[in-house]
Design a protein around this motif. Structure first.
Motif, PDB file in Angstrom:
ATOM      1  N   ARG A  73     166.916 -62.649 -20.628  1.00  0.00           N
ATOM      2  CA  ARG A  73     167.966 -63.099 -21.547  1.00  0.00           C
ATOM      3  C   ARG A  73     167.459 -63.114 -22.983  1.00  0.00           C
ATOM      4  O   ARG A  73     168.144 -62.666 -23.905  1.00  0.00           O
ATOM      5  CB  ARG A  73     168.433 -64.490 -21.116  1.00  0.00           C
ATOM      6  N   GLY A 103     172.587 -62.269 -18.294  1.00  0.00           N
ATOM      7  CA  GLY A 103     173.193 -63.588 -18.369  1.00  0.00           C
ATOM      8  C   GLY A 103     173.847 -63.973 -19.679  1.00  0.00           C
ATOM      9  O   GLY A 103     174.352 -65.092 -19.808  1.00  0.00           O
ATOM     10  N   THR A 105     176.783 -64.187 -22.337  1.00  0.00           N
ATOM     11  CA  THR A 105     178.238 -64.111 -22.324  1.00  0.00           C
ATOM     12  C   THR A 105     178.729 -63.314 -23.538  1.00  0.00           C
ATOM     13  O   THR A 105     177.979 -63.075 -24.488  1.00  0.00           O
ATOM     14  CB  THR A 105     178.854 -65.522 -22.393  1.00  0.00           C
TER      15      THR A 105
END
Length: 195
Positions: A73, A103, A105
């Motif tokens: 991430r 991960g 968004t």
């Protein structure tokens, strides 16, 4: 995209000879497979025009994308940020997809484009993005930011961060200059961020 057509047209796999296949090597095949397989990415079809450079670059790229010490991430946050700072449509677009798997968004991807002062980041994430900004702007991480990074990252992680930003800055320059066009299914980053 800075250019609407490639300056160096992608070389289709059907037109590759032994040199091009050697240039891409096992690392290129592994990179393609790990990112979803399917049609060979335009960046790779462009890089095979220079097989020796491609071969040298592949091992480094594979390490930074799959074998490094940063959490995926955070690696993707750094890559997206440098892609944004370089205004590399190909780089940012490709890593929208990769960062989602890591991960991030849609809102976080938009916030990466806004930078370290965007709402929602914790202190470490702000520091990470600030480090990318400093490397891009000054080729140096300030003492204050380095201290904050060192509170979370070990030496190898800081080194991986610096080399990741450097690699994707260099790659963004190549993608922009050579006119590498988006692969099918890769979002155009300005449209994605506007949604």
């Amino acid at each position: 995209m800075r250019l609407s057509e490639p300056r160096v047209p992608p070389l289709e796999p059907a037109d590759w000879g032994d040199q091009e296949r050697r240039g891409l090597g096992a690392e290129g095949a592994e990179l393609q497979a790990n990112l979803g397989g399917g049609e060979v990415f335009n960046v790779l079809k462009t890089m095979v025009h220079h097989p020796d450079l491609c071969a040298a670059w592949m091992g480094f790229s594979k390490h930074l994308l799959f074998d490094q010490t940063l959490p995926p991430r955070e690696r993707e946050m750094a890559i997206l940020r440098i892609g944004w700072l370089c205004q590399s449509g190909y780089e940012f677009g490709q890593h929208i997809l990769i960062s989602q798997k890591a991960g991030l968004t849609r809102e976080e991807i938009r916030a990466v484009a806004e930078g370290p002062d965007a709402p929602g980041w914790n202190d470490h994430e702000r520091t990470l993005l600030r480090a990318v900004d400093e490397l891009h702007g000054d080729a140096f991480i300030s003492d204050a930011v380095y201290r904050k990074l060192s509170a979370v990252y070990d030496t190898r992680q800081i080194m991986d961060l610096v080399f990741t930003v450097g690699q994707y800055n260099m790659l963004s320059m190549a993608l922009n200059t050579l006119g590498v066009q988006l692969d099918p299914g890769v979002p155009e980053y300005r449209e994605y961020l506007a949604l």
